[in-house]
Design an enzyme around this catalytic site. Structure first.
Site, mmCIF file in Angstrom:
data_model
loop_
_atom_site.group_PDB
_atom_site.id
_atom_site.type_symbol
_atom_site.label_atom_id
_atom_site.label_comp_id
_atom_site.label_asym_id
_atom_site.label_seq_id
_atom_site.Cartn_x
_atom_site.Cartn_y
_atom_site.Cartn_z
ATOM 1 C CE LYS A 104 45.673 72.698 91.009
ATOM 2 N NZ LYS A 104 44.702 73.196 90.027
ATOM 3 N N GLY A 165 40.153 80.458 85.329
ATOM 4 C CA GLY A 165 39.279 80.595 84.172
ATOM 5 C C GLY A 165 39.135 81.998 83.627
ATOM 6 C CB ALA A 191 44.450 79.699 88.178
ATOM 7 N N GLY A 192 44.575 81.298 85.317
ATOM 8 C CA GLY A 192 44.639 82.645 84.770
ATOM 9 C C GLY A 192 45.264 82.779 83.402
ATOM 10 C CG ASN A 213 40.702 72.455 82.101
ATOM 11 O OD1 ASN A 213 39.882 72.034 82.895
ATOM 12 N ND2 ASN A 213 40.612 72.128 80.829
ATOM 13 C CB THR A 214 39.651 77.754 81.203
ATOM 14 O OG1 THR A 214 39.056 77.157 82.354
ATOM 15 C CG2 THR A 214 38.596 78.559 80.472
#
Length: 262
Positions: A104, A165, A191-192, A213-214
């Site tokens: 990635k 994040g 993301a987001g 992830n976050t």
């Protein structure tokens, strides 16, 4: 997976889960392992510059809880701010993972926004593709940029939904939809995402998958959130396949007036 659906295919390999997860920000390796299992993910991304996968023999090894025999490992270039750093990181990943070629690519523009630097991303992608890496690439939600990366030979394009994040959700669904409708490779929102409804929206737009992830690791109960995200991705995909009703300005009665008794 719905019987109406077909599996996700990335770089020639078939996957049944459309949820991909990261390994950062967990309290410990046990929580990491349990959350990933609860998510049902088959692709797990690892930040090579921040995770020990064998380069530090005296420290806990992430591969002890995330076996390459059970998951497709996706080394990423998080923390890289130019093409040279990103290429070097991918080469290191290939060495540590015995010739692993799926990576990635993310080349960041600054530490405040963590938006991608597209010029450096293009340069890194060109080098990596020439070196026979299979590149899944993080980019912004610009349809032109996404198409260019696809045409360069990236095996999947990963537009951001919002800053990494941030948990802000899908900020520009129209651009994401445009990217999806013009793509011939998998489009994976990256993301987001902040909660399950964000993941469902991404899938309802027709995205092939979601990476996060976050949203899981930062939740008050990461294991439960991982399970929620799994269900949200599945529900969003089913809703996309089912086909939503058109939006209308005015009401439309559920029961017809014809044939009423009075």
């Amino acid at each position: 997976m719905s019987t109406l659906d077909t599996p996700l295919v990335v770089a020639g390999k078939t996957y049944h889960s459309r949820l991909m997860v990261g390994t950062g920000k967990y309290q410990d390796l046990e929580e990491t392992q349990n959350a990933i299992q609860a998510s049902g993910a088959e692709i797990v991304t690892i930040a090579i510059r921040r995770s020990n996968i064998g380069q530090n023999p005296g420290e806990p090894n992430l591969l002890d809880v995330i076996s390459p025999h059970c998951y497709t490992l996706l080394p990423n270039t998080a923390g890289c701010y130019n093409a040279k750093e990103a290429v070097r990181t991918c080469r290191l990943a290939r060495e540590l993972l015995d010739g692993h070629s799926l990576v990635k690519l993310e080349v960041l523009g600054d530490e405040k926004t963590l938006f991608p630097d597209l010029v450096e991303t293009y340069q890194a992608a060109e080098v990596l593709i020439k070196e026979d890496f299979q590149v899944m690439v993080y980019t912004n939600d610009d349809p032109i940029a996404a198409k260019r990366l696809e045409e360069m030979g990236c095996v999947a394009v990963m537009p951001l939904a919002a800053p990494i994040g941030s948990g802000l959700g899908i900020r520009n669904p129209y651009n994401i939809l445009e990217i999806v409708q013009n793509a011939t490779v998998p489009i994976l929102v990256d993301a987001g995402v902040g909660t399950a409804s964000d993941a469902a929206v991404a899938m309802e737009l027709g995205c092939d998958g979601v990476l996060m992830n976050t949203a899981i690791a930062g939740a008050q109960n990461p294991i439960l959130m991982a399970s929620a995200m799994k269900k949200a991705v599945e529900a969003g995909r089913d809703a996309y396949l089912a086909g939503r009703i058109p939006r209308r300005r005015y009401a439309s009665a559920s029961s017809p007036l014809e044939g009423t008794f009075f």
